[in-house]
Design a protein around this motif. Structure first.
Motif, mmCIF file in Angstrom:
data_model
loop_
_atom_site.group_PDB
_atom_site.id
_atom_site.type_symbol
_atom_site.label_atom_id
_atom_site.label_comp_id
_atom_site.label_asym_id
_atom_site.label_seq_id
_atom_site.Cartn_x
_atom_site.Cartn_y
_atom_site.Cartn_z
ATOM 1 N N UNK A 119 -1.867 -7.700 11.087
ATOM 2 C CA UNK A 119 -1.022 -8.824 10.047
ATOM 3 C C UNK A 119 -1.949 -8.180 9.025
ATOM 4 N N UNK A 120 -3.390 -9.352 9.305
ATOM 5 C CA UNK A 120 -3.766 -9.975 8.224
ATOM 6 C C UNK A 120 -4.830 -8.844 7.648
ATOM 7 N N UNK A 121 -4.572 -7.909 8.082
ATOM 8 C CA UNK A 121 -5.689 -6.076 8.084
ATOM 9 C C UNK A 121 -4.847 -5.601 6.901
ATOM 10 N N UNK A 122 -3.494 -5.538 7.185
ATOM 11 C CA UNK A 122 -2.212 -4.631 6.945
ATOM 12 C C UNK A 122 -1.758 -5.432 5.151
ATOM 13 N N UNK A 123 -2.313 -7.085 5.458
ATOM 14 C CA UNK A 123 -1.622 -7.870 3.589
ATOM 15 C C UNK A 123 -2.299 -7.727 2.406
ATOM 16 N N UNK A 124 -3.460 -7.404 3.146
ATOM 17 C CA UNK A 124 -4.989 -7.816 2.177
ATOM 18 C C UNK A 124 -5.197 -5.879 1.659
ATOM 19 N N UNK A 125 -4.546 -5.317 2.628
ATOM 20 C CA UNK A 125 -4.673 -3.047 2.339
ATOM 21 C C UNK A 125 -2.770 -2.934 1.431
ATOM 22 N N UNK A 126 -2.013 -4.020 1.362
ATOM 23 C CA UNK A 126 -0.567 -4.141 0.771
ATOM 24 C C UNK A 126 -1.705 -4.367 -0.416
ATOM 25 N N UNK A 127 -1.784 -5.697 -0.650
ATOM 26 C CA UNK A 127 -2.597 -6.184 -1.949
ATOM 27 C C UNK A 127 -3.568 -5.330 -2.976
ATOM 28 N N UNK A 128 -3.818 -3.799 -2.271
ATOM 29 C CA UNK A 128 -4.959 -3.436 -2.751
ATOM 30 C C UNK A 128 -4.150 -2.335 -3.349
ATOM 31 N N UNK A 129 -3.128 -1.883 -2.641
ATOM 32 C CA UNK A 129 -1.639 -1.287 -2.861
ATOM 33 C C UNK A 129 -0.635 -1.465 -4.261
ATOM 34 N N UNK A 130 -0.244 -2.464 -4.051
ATOM 35 C CA UNK A 130 -0.006 -3.210 -5.023
ATOM 36 C C UNK A 130 -0.818 -3.317 -6.501
ATOM 37 N N UNK A 131 -1.944 -3.411 -6.867
ATOM 38 C CA UNK A 131 -2.582 -3.607 -8.181
ATOM 39 C C UNK A 131 -2.658 -1.995 -8.402
ATOM 40 N N UNK A 132 -2.944 -0.592 -6.957
ATOM 41 C CA UNK A 132 -2.945 -0.244 -7.721
ATOM 42 C C UNK A 132 -1.844 0.740 -8.871
#
Length: 267
Positions: A119-132
């Motif tokens: 969950x922690x890893x996915x949250x960080x990666x989704x933040x990067x996707x949001x920035x993209x």
């Protein structure tokens, strides 16, 4: 004669200044190129992990396709910046094929993440996707409708993970007989949904959580303080499973959760 020497010195100074300016420009471009390569590699790795490291069904088809398009773009840019590296072209072909096949895939049933580290890893990666997504919107590479649809799905996914994380902790607490702690985590799940319930889309889930919380609170009130079962003597059978009605209620909650409506994305 002195005028001739002065002219030569002046010319040499001009040439030296030109050389220094040219060297500075070349170095600046080299640094900018290296920064771009580093950023593209980092984005490629992050999006690759988000697309491949989680169970099928965690991401919607739309978000998965978005990731593959981003990966294709990253690999294309990297192949032009580093033409001698054959892996960029190989990955470009790989993600292009995956993107083509993704369009024919049916949407998988929603998969919940229960591992806190995942969950922690996915949250960080989704933040990067949001920035993209926001970057693509700012560059007018995607329109406003697409931007809002992607952002809405990302936000819902983050909310889903937050709720699922609290529910996982609540179930763990129930398994070791910590009823009051389970109530605490179910309450956190309820608050997370209530905070995003302006459109009343989560009314049913919240009502189901309220019923579950009320039932556990009743059980907690019937249990004297300090008399809750310690972890060392916890039963092997989860409390939610032992209580058939609680298990059925949470199954209903999962079914309602899977009915979240996603906005249509127009290419």
């Amino acid at each position: 004669m002195s005028a001739y020497v002065i002219a030569i010195i002046f010319l040499l100074l001009i040439l030296l200044a030109g050389y220094l300016f040219l060297s500075h420009s070349i170095e600046k471009r080299r640094v900018q190129r290296q920064r771009l390569i580093t950023a593209l590699r980092a984005r490629r790795n992050s999006f690759r992990d988000l697309a491949t490291s989680f169970p099928t069904g965690f991401l919607s088809n739309e978000l998965t396709a978005l990731l593959y398009r981003a990966l294709v773009d990253c690999c294309d840019q990297l192949s032009r910046l580093e033409p001698k590296d054959p892996t960029h072209a190989e990955q470009f072909n790989l993600y292009t094929n995956l993107l083509a096949t993704q369009k024919d895939n049916n949407q998988q049933a929603r998969v919940r993440l229960e591992n806190p580290q995942q969950i922690k890893e996915a949250h960080s990666l989704l933040q990067e996707l949001h920035r993209f997504v926001m970057q693509q919107s700012a560059l007018h590479l995607i329109n406003q409708v697409q931007t809002e649809a992607y952002v809405d799905q990302i936000n819902r996914l983050v909310l889903q993970m937050s709720v699922d994380g609290h529910v996982f902790n609540a179930r763990q607490a129930q398994q070791v007989g910590k009823v009051r702690l389970a109530v605490h985590y179910y309450t956190l799940a309820r608050k997370a949904l209530a905070a995003e319930n302006a459109s009343h889309g989560f009314d049913k889930q919240i009502a189901q959580l309220d019923a579950m919380i009320a039932k556990l609170q009743e059980k907690a009130e019937a249990t004297p303080e300090g008399a809750e079962q310690p972890a060392a003597t916890s039963p092997t059978k989860p409390a939610a499973t032992a209580d058939g009605s609680s298990s059925k209620e949470w199954k209903n909650f999962d079914e309602e959760n899977e009915k979240w409506k996603k906005k249509q994305i127009y290419d």
